[in-house]
Every structure is written in C-alpha cells, then in structure tokens.
Design an enzyme around this catalytic site. Structure first.
Site, PDB file in Angstrom:
ATOM      1  NE  ARG A  24      -1.446   2.545   2.988  1.00 53.73           N
ATOM      2  CZ  ARG A  24      -0.881   3.556   3.398  1.00 53.73           C
ATOM      3  NH1 ARG A  24      -0.828   4.583   2.673  1.00 53.73           N
ATOM      4  NH2 ARG A  24      -0.209   3.566   4.799  1.00 53.73           N
ATOM      5  CG  ASP A  25       3.347   4.391   3.055  1.00 52.94           C
ATOM      6  OD1 ASP A  25       3.281   5.097   2.272  1.00 52.94           O
ATOM      7  OD2 ASP A  25       4.197   4.312   3.834  1.00 52.94           O
ATOM      8  CG  HIS A 222       5.189   4.526   9.066  1.00 50.92           C
ATOM      9  ND1 HIS A 222       4.351   3.544   8.545  1.00 50.92           N
ATOM     10  CD2 HIS A 222       5.845   5.023   7.986  1.00 50.92           C
ATOM     11  CE1 HIS A 222       4.247   3.615   7.149  1.00 50.92           C
ATOM     12  NE2 HIS A 222       5.177   4.644   6.926  1.00 50.92           N
ATOM     13  CG  HIS A 224       9.219   7.705   5.522  1.00 49.33           C
ATOM     14  ND1 HIS A 224       9.038   7.947   4.246  1.00 49.33           N
ATOM     15  CD2 HIS A 224       8.326   7.060   6.345  1.00 49.33           C
ATOM     16  CE1 HIS A 224       7.538   7.529   4.078  1.00 49.33           C
ATOM     17  NE2 HIS A 224       6.978   6.988   5.239  1.00 49.33           N
ATOM     18  CB  CYS A 255       4.206  10.722   1.636  1.00 50.37           C
ATOM     19  SG  CYS A 255       2.670  11.476   2.097  1.00 50.37           S
ATOM     20  CG  ASN A 264       7.827   3.384   3.964  1.00 50.96           C
ATOM     21  OD1 ASN A 264       7.236   4.115   4.651  1.00 50.96           O
ATOM     22  ND2 ASN A 264       6.960   3.273   2.849  1.00 50.96           N
TER      23      ASN A 264
END
Length: 325
Positions: A24-25, A222, A224, A255, A264
């Site tokens: 997804r991300d 989470h 990066h 993003c 990420n």
C-alpha cells in the site's frame, strides 16, 4: 556460516510484529500503474515469507491516489490468504472516510486504518481539512468500524517534523494521539513522514505519550529513512518497549503529499537487525529478499534496501562460483 551472528541486547522485546506496508504505502507513489495481478502476487509472496500483517490497499478516491484505484479488484484476490496458510494473515486497509469504510466492509475487511495528521499544513494538503475537522470526520468511521467488529489503526503523520511547519511540538502530537485513542482506535502508528526523527526525539515522544496515559502496547512506529536514521530510531523505540514496527519490503515508498518523503524503512534491513539481536519476527529473510528482488524487477529498478542488495549480490556471486566449478 550463518550471518548475522546473534548477540542479544538486554531490555529489548523477545518478539516484534512487523506491519508490512509495501503493497500500500510502498506502491502508492509509483508513477507507472502496477497491474492488479502483480500486487496480489506481491502480497502472497510476502505472506509466504512469514509476514502476518500485510497492509493490502486503500479505499481512497482514485483521483487522489490513482495507483490504488483497483482496491475492489485486488482485495478479493488476497482475502483468502488466511485460509490457505497455517498462520493467520491480517490484511488491513486504509479507509479515508465513511464511503471508504463501506467499500472495505462490503468486501469483508476486518482491519481498517484511518490517516490523521499532527500538523495543520499536512492535514490541509492530505485531507483538505484542519486537524480537528479531520478528527471529526474519522469519529463515525471508527465507531462504525468497531460496531462491525473490525479493528482500527490510527495513522498519525508528521509526528517529528513537517515540510511546511518545521519542528512539531511533542504536546501537539500527544493531543492528536489521545484524541484517536479516545474515539476508539486500537493501535496508533507514529509516522516520521519526512524522515527527520532522531533517537532522542523518539524517546521523548514515547515518554510523553505514556505520561498522557497512552500505553506503549498500543503504539507502533513508522520511520522513513531520508537521513539514514530509521534503524536507529527503531532501536530507540524497541528500548522503550514498542513491539510493532512498520516497514516496507525492499524499502519501497514515499508520500504523494509530502515531496521530501523518501522510502520507508526496508523490511529486510529491519529483519537483519532484529535477527542479529535475537528478536523473533517469524520472517524468512531469504524468501523476503527474493520477493523484493522479484518486485524490483517488475518496477524496473533495483531495490534501495541495503540488505536486499547485499544478499542478492552474495547469491549471484555464489551462483557464479558454482557455475565455474
């Protein structure tokens, strides 16, 4: 000889649950459309590698994230993963509003996530609302999801810094976290959306969240890797007792609403560190590296994960040596 050598460190969790966000991300910012069948195969391979929480897609309006416009087509292709496996595989999906929730529940989703911001600038860029307006929008989403028997994760972006506002006061982050928990979120994921966090900042935020009666057991991190700090920040979170870490296979992601956000934390880099510390994840690193290499081939570029590159290079060298012999 098997590497890394296992050397445990005191005070760390015995096991970490990896919340895999690559499908997804990781893919949402890809310019070229990834075929639905490739996404489904990616998710299946991630599950085969031992990942038990794999964020599948987002039920956001296609205009905002075109890459995820196939959510209705993709989710049924992977929703039987738990039935085909000895382990239970959770497939959380992002739902931006009640309409997105309706779409997800109609397909049988049992884990959903909402996406809030700690800063006004990002709330405006991402949701076209103020922070409080966004929270008000999420309240019926969370309550309806819980009433339907679904668990709810609350993502919180810009917890450590914002490209428009700069440093984000810790108290500001704590306030929004507390609001998300109070409305019924089961878990909060603290997002370092532009990768500016440092270990001391991580420790301070976690400590102040605890002081505001936000339990560590409800928190995930989470990170990066914009400034190469993602693993250091993760280690600081582990020392505090956090046991859920978001990561993206192959280091995919960014993003679309924050252009300074790079990839990420790579799941392989995380697993390598955790294995060296003797922390269980249930993930087969060899299988995961093969999966990320396969996906990198589909995307037409090498994986940014250092561990993927190192182990893939090692495999190719061993293959060449065996051919020479």
């Amino acid at each position: 000889m098997t590497l890394p050598m296992v050397v445990p460190a005191p005070g760390l969790p015995a096991r970490v649950r990896i919340h895999e966000v690559g499908a997804r991300d990781g893919l949402q910012n890809e310019k070229a459309t990834v075929p639905t069948e490739v996404k489904a195969e990616f998710i299946r391979r991630l599950a085969t590698a031992g990942l038990t929480t794999i964020e599948a897609t987002s039920f956001v309006h296609p205009k905002w994230v075109p890459q995820l416009a196939d959510a209705e087509q993709l989710f049924p292709l992977v929703s039987d993963l738990s039935e085909l496996s000895d382990m239970e595989v959770a497939l959380p999906v992002l739902v931006p509003n009640e309409r997105g929730l309706d779409r997800a529940l109609a397909l049988g989703a049992r884990q959903v996530a909402v996406f809030a911001s700690a800063t006004e600038s990002f709330a405006k860029a991402n949701l076209n609302r103020t922070v409080d307006e966004a929270l008000a929008m999420f309240e019926p989403v969370v309550s309806r999801a819980k009433a339907a028997g679904a668990s709810v994760r609350g993502y919180l972006s810009m917890c450590f810094g914002d490209p428009w506002e700069g440093p984000v006061p810790v108290a500001q982050v704590v306030r929004v976290c507390r609001a998300l928990l109070d409305m019924g979120c089961d878990e909060l994921s603290l997002g370092d959306t532009i990768g500016v966090a440092t270990a001391g900042h991580v420790r301070r935020l976690l400590a102040e969240l605890n002081e505001a009666s936000v339990p560590t057991s409800s928190l995930a991190v989470h990170f990066h890797d914009t400034y190469g700090q993602a693993l250091a920040n993760t280690y600081a979170a582990l020392e505090h007792g956090v046991t859920t870490v978001d990561a993206s296979a192959g280091g995919l992601g960014g993003c679309p609403f924050a252009k300074s956000a790079t990839g990420n934390l790579a799941t392989e880099d995380l697993v390598w560190m955790l294995q060296g510390l003797g922390i269980e994840t249930g993930v087969d690193l060899t299988s995961l590296v093969a999966t990320s290499t396969w996906m990198a081939d589909r995307l037409g570029r090498p994986s940014p994960s250092r561990t993927v590159r190192a182990l893939s290079h090692q495999d190719s060298e061993e293959s060449t040596e065996s051919e020479e012999h």
